[in-house]
Scaffold this motif. Structure first.
Motif, PDB file in Angstrom:
ATOM      1  N   ARG A   1      -3.609 -10.897   4.083  1.00 48.34           N
ATOM      2  CA  ARG A   1      -3.213 -10.547   2.718  1.00 48.34           C
ATOM      3  C   ARG A   1      -2.908 -11.775   1.871  1.00 48.34           C
ATOM      4  O   ARG A   1      -2.906 -11.699   0.639  1.00 48.34           O
ATOM      5  N   THR A   2      -2.648 -12.904   2.529  1.00 48.14           N
ATOM      6  CA  THR A   2      -2.212 -14.097   1.791  1.00 48.14           C
ATOM      7  C   THR A   2      -3.309 -15.145   1.676  1.00 48.14           C
ATOM      8  O   THR A   2      -3.066 -16.219   1.131  1.00 48.14           O
TER       9      THR A   2
ATOM     10  N   LEU B   1       6.766  -8.975   2.489  1.00 47.03           N
ATOM     11  CA  LEU B   1       5.647  -8.930   3.431  1.00 47.03           C
ATOM     12  C   LEU B   1       6.031  -8.486   4.839  1.00 47.03           C
ATOM     13  O   LEU B   1       5.261  -7.791   5.504  1.00 47.03           O
ATOM     14  N   TYR B   2       7.191  -8.911   5.320  1.00 45.90           N
ATOM     15  CA  TYR B   2       7.517  -8.714   6.730  1.00 45.90           C
ATOM     16  C   TYR B   2       8.896  -8.066   6.887  1.00 45.90           C
ATOM     17  O   TYR B   2       9.920  -8.765   6.817  1.00 45.90           O
TER      18      TYR B   2
ATOM     19  N   ARG C   1       4.272 -17.691   9.497  1.00 46.53           N
ATOM     20  CA  ARG C   1       3.864 -16.284   9.582  1.00 46.53           C
ATOM     21  C   ARG C   1       2.669 -15.991   8.667  1.00 46.53           C
ATOM     22  O   ARG C   1       1.792 -15.191   8.984  1.00 46.53           O
TER      23      ARG C   1
ATOM     24  N   SER D   1      -0.632  -8.936  11.942  1.00 51.81           N
ATOM     25  CA  SER D   1      -0.061 -10.257  11.704  1.00 51.81           C
ATOM     26  C   SER D   1       0.958 -10.606  12.783  1.00 51.81           C
ATOM     27  O   SER D   1       0.991 -11.722  13.292  1.00 51.81           O
TER      28      SER D   1
ATOM     29  N   ASP E   1      -1.979 -14.102   8.238  1.00 50.80           N
ATOM     30  CA  ASP E   1      -1.900 -12.867   7.458  1.00 50.80           C
ATOM     31  C   ASP E   1      -3.063 -12.810   6.469  1.00 50.80           C
ATOM     32  O   ASP E   1      -3.138 -13.612   5.540  1.00 50.80           O
TER      33      ASP E   1
ATOM     34  N   VAL F   1       0.331  -5.496   8.808  1.00 50.88           N
ATOM     35  CA  VAL F   1       1.584  -6.131   9.238  1.00 50.88           C
ATOM     36  C   VAL F   1       1.620  -6.244  10.755  1.00 50.88           C
ATOM     37  O   VAL F   1       1.973  -7.281  11.318  1.00 50.88           O
TER      38      VAL F   1
END
Length: 555
Positions: A442-443, A526-527, A436, A240, A440, A237
């Motif tokens: 993770r995405t 996520l954020y 965002r 990112s 990232d 996080v």
């Protein structure tokens, strides 16, 4: 034997690992040269001290700039081996050194500035991946030039990371554990003499985990330390966030003057944004001026101009498509251009609505979604890194469509029973989350679904909320499901698409008709620092400054 030793030129010899390299070269009897920036009145006392230390050791210091090719070629012709220990900001400057070596034509061995992770064998998070990619470019340029070389993977610099992880100079009882295992390999003090090869410095006794390292340190010091575990998720996080702050990604948006495209452009202005126009018209002039005032680069062109698109693609990192339905299949041309460009780190095709791989609506909407599925499958088949976004209902669009806040009416249509749950997200938030996601890890190659709990609402609940906000009472005019289904069958194409969409979203409740799978991520989790506006907050916006109504394009 002394006369057989190579003469060594070191670039970056006054830097961190460079100083060790110079001392090792001298101690092993090599005639050693260091190419360094000139000493000036602005030079630090520490840098001046290093120069004096090297001169006392018999090192020949050549002061010059990396752009002075003739000077570099002259020095190269006095030596046999070149070792680069330039820091990361100067990694690509090695291309100039490679060119100088090609001119000199006498170098027997080149060691580019690697000395860390084995860049051709790892796939880290995007910021470190971009870091290593520059080093890979130097390796490939070295190979292409036919220069005899050795690539060194020295792994972790031992003293550096002992300081970083254990903080032996500080009076602390806490030690952070940031990753699972790290290989600690001490500084390289020798020059390998096999040309055109890769050497990894991985002695068995220097392979250690953080926990093992801390335990060893406790035995050495007689102290006990608190192990503060930093979760992997927290690090990702933070990475990112920093990626966004450091403007890592350059973004190209197709369809940026369209409905959701305008939100996307405005959300991305903190990142370097390039925007490609597919068509120009007088109606778009105001939008163009707004974007230019925001610092957006506007490239005018047509989707059939592949060379122009490829040229723009090579200047950016991320591509976001927000093309309207009639242009959905034109994304196949963009995909082909991305394949030719070969540099795009993330592609967002024009989804941003219902999750097309998880719903089965009436035939007109099914045919609509099938075109989007073709783009997804083409993206996957091309091996393009991607994120598929299901943003569900555009909040402002459907508040306007369902409640008609700009009109003086007491009647509100309710499709079906009005009890089916849907998801309505404000367009500004959809855009912010999408931007965002671009950096990232993770995405990457996953589906991200925008389904925040507070934005799950039925038509009846939405009307009740609006009544509370306005102090009015509205007549709920129910439109039977059969009537909507019949319209989807009898209206000509593309007029039959809107009723089939209404049926899916507000009667059948398709957006909430499935549980998220393993490869699907819910965006609001996520954020922690970024929050969706709730339906309640969106209706507040309509009370103060209602967004203008819009109409989707189907032809």
């Amino acid at each position: 034997m002394e006369n057989e030793l190579s003469k060594i030129l070191i670039f970056g010899g006054t830097g961190y690992i460079g100083k060790y390299m110079v001392k090792a070269s001298v101690s092993m009897g090599h005639k050693t040269y260091v190419y360094a920036r000139p000493i000036t009145t602005q030079s630090s006392p520490a840098k001046i001290g290093i120069h004096k230390e090297f001169q006392a050791m018999g090192v020949t210091i050549v002061q010059g700039d990396i752009d002075e090719q003739e000077k570099i070629v002259s020095v190269l012709r006095q030596v046999d081996v070149v070792i680069c220990t330039l820091a990361y900001p100067q990694v690509l400057d090695q291309l100039k050194i490679i060119e100088a070596m090609k001119v000199a034509g006498n170098i027997k061995r080149f060691f580019p500035s690697d000395f860390g992770a084995e860049e051709d064998r790892v796939a880290p998070l995007p910021p470190f991946e971009a870091f290593l990619d520059k080093k890979r470019k130097i390796r490939r340029a070295t190979e292409a030039a036919g220069i005899p070389h050795t690539f060194v993977s020295a792994n972790c610099f031992g003293a550096y990371f002992v300081n970083y992880l254990l903080h032996p100079h500080e009076k602390t009882q806490d030690i952070a554990l940031r990753v699972r295992n790290i290989y600690f390999i001490h500084h390289p003090y020798c020059v390998n003499k096999n040309p055109s090869s890769l050497y990894q410095y991985r002695p068995q006794k220097n392979i250690v985990s953080q926990l093992e390292l801390i335990s060893l340190w406790e035995k050495k010091t007689g102290k006990t330390f608190n192990r503060i575990h930093v979760p992997e998720e927290e690090i990702i996080v933070e990475l990112s966030k920093k990626a966004m702050e450091n403007e890592l990604s350059k973004i190209l948006i197709f369809g940026g003057t369209g409905y959701i495209g305008k939100y996307m452009v405005r959300a991305s202005v903190n990142v370097k944004t390039m925007y490609l126009i597919t068509q120009s018209s007088p109606a778009k002039i105001g939008i163009h001026k707004e974007f230019q005032a925001m610092g957006v680069t506007i490239v005018q062109g047509d989707l059939d101009e592949q060379d122009k698109i490829v040229s723009v693609l090579r200047q950016v990192d991320v591509v976001i498509c927000t093309l309207a339905y009639p242009q959905v299949l034109d994304q196949l041309k963009i995909i082909e251009a991305i394949k030719v460009a070969g540099n795009i780190k993330r592609f967002f095709p024009s989804d941003f609505g219902a999750e097309e791989d998880r719903v089965t609506p009436l035939p007109p909407f099914e045919a609509f979604l099938d075109k989007k599925r073709k783009i997804r499958r083409a993206t996957e088949a091309a091996g393009i890194p991607h994120t598929f976004v299901s943003a569900n209902c555009f909040g402002a669009y459907f508040v306007n469509y369902l409640l008609h806040p700009h009109e003086k009416t007491q009647d509100i249509a309710v499709y079906g029973s009005g009890e089916a749950k849907t998801v309505m997200n404000y367009e500004e938030d959809i855009a912010k989350y999408t931007i965002r996601l671009a950096d990232d890890p993770r995405t990457c190659n996953r589906v991200v679904i925008y389904r925040p709990q507070k934005n799950i609402v039925s038509q009846l609940e939405l009307i009740s909320l609006w009544e509370k906000k306005t102090g009015k009472t509205f007549n709920r005019i129910h439109v039977p499901e059969d009537e909507i289904v019949e319209l989807s069958k009898t209206l000509p194409h593309p007029q039959n698409i809107p009723p089939s969409i209404l049926h899916s979203l507000f009667i059948k409740g398709d957006l909430m008709g499935f549980e998220l799978g393993e490869d699907e991520v819910e965006a609001s989790t996520l954020y922690p620092d970024l929050q969706f506006k709730t339906i309640d907050q969106l209706l507040d916006i309509f009370l103060i400054s209602p967004p203008d109504p819009a109409m989707a394009a189907f032809e």
